[in-house]
Design a protein around this motif. Structure first.
Motif: not given
Length: 337
Positions: A63, A67-68, A71, A110-111, A116, A137, A171
């Motif tokens: 992600g 989102s990262g 993740a 995850l996005s 992305t 998503t 998120t």
């Protein structure tokens, strides 16, 4: 720089009612986003769990941006609940870290937008290796959702940010979906509290879940014991030597008869009918005291002490023989409480 900042000593004027309304609106908005996820848990979710349970490798969670961050947390939760997982930054993946992803793995991407660039850029390599792809998503028509083997929908009606820009509800929804996956997998695997503790041996969770009575109890000469015919003075001397605030009263085979505590002493001193010089400890002790076995968890001793408002416990075996003793200070030193 033209920004003006209030000096540290300047009073800050705020509208308290507006702040409270804003916070409550955020909470209500994010709660609604979570509630909307429940009816979406269906076939794809079950298949995602089936895919991960059958994975011979690890779950690679990717992600970008906010989102990262989610993740990373999802990967950590999976790993600590019995599903081997780790996070790979999709930007770094295209510069060599793709080598960390193997054919026997499963990728969880995850996005919120599903568009992305950094993730889409590495999808051909993932797909070419035949690595299964699960996407989380907020747009089931997005490029990521369409290329995934399975899609978990975390779309939201509105972000909690009044500008509609900062990822907030989106998120949160992704985080909850990740938690739902982790817990469903935990239950499907029959993952236990002991398994969980093995992943957290150095923390308070590990101490609470792994530490047993046998690890912290006093044994051998460290156990305060007297025979029932012992005098009050002898019992008090034994309590003083062993520093546990009590002594077990045992028979010749060390089987437990009762316990004499500080509380028993105070009650005896307050009873004019007790001959303190002539009484033996059997006349003053408490019969049927609370006990525990050595194989129990230390946290169970803490719970027993709290429930019955006592500060020490005797440890007995199957033959009712005293094999150990501990008090609240032992639990404190072990950082169980």
């Amino acid at each position: 720089m033209n920004a003006n900042f209030a000096s540290p000593n300047s009073p800050v004027l705020i509208d308290a009612d507006a702040i409270v309304r804003s916070a409550r609106t955020v909470i209500a908005t994010e709660a609604a986003a979570i509630h909307a996820l429940e009816p979406r848990i269906g076939r794809d979710f079950v298949e995602a769990c089936r895919l991960i349970l059958g994975c011979a490798g690890r779950v690679v969670v990717i992600g970008m941006g906010k989102s990262g961050h989610i993740a990373r947390k999802v990967a950590a939760t999976l790993a600590s609940t019995g599903t081997p997982a780790f996070f790979v930054h999709p930007g770094e993946a295209s510069h060599g870290d793709l080598g960390m992803i193997l054919p026997q793995d499963v990728v969880l991407a995850l996005s919120n937008s599903g568009e992305t660039d950094e993730i889409l850029f590495i999808l051909p390599v993932i797909k070419r290796q035949g690595i299964p792809l699960i996407a989380i998503t907020g747009n089931e028509q997005s490029s990521l959702a369409q290329q995934a083997d399975l899609h978990l929908d975390t779309s939201i009606a509105v972000e909690a940010c009044p500008l509609g820009l900062a990822p907030t509800a989106s998120t949160t929804a992704a985080l909850v979906m990740g938690d739902a996956l982790a817990v469903a997998l935990l239950e499907a695997r029959g993952f236990t509290s002991e398994d969980f503790a093995r992943s957290h041996p150095a923390g308070s969770l590990g101490r609470r879940l792994l530490l047993h009575i046998s690890d912290i109890m006093h044994t051998g000469e460290g156990i305060p014991t007297v025979r029932p015919e012992a005098t009050l003075t002898e019992a008090l001397m034994e309590m003083t030597r062993k520093h546990l605030g009590m002594t077990a009263v045992v028979d010749a085979d060390r089987r437990l008869i009762g316990v004499f505590t500080d509380g028993d002493l105070r009650r005896a001193l307050d009873d004019d009918g007790v001959d303190l010089r002539g009484a033996n400890v059997a006349e003053l002790m408490t019969r049927g005291p609370k006990t525990i076995s050595a194989d129990k968890l230390a946290i169970e001793a803490a719970q027993l002490m709290e429930k019955h408002q006592i500060h020490a416990l005797l440890v007995i075996d199957e033959q009712q023989k005293v094999v150990g003793a501990l008090n609240i200070h032992d639990l404190l030193r072990a950082r169980v409480v």
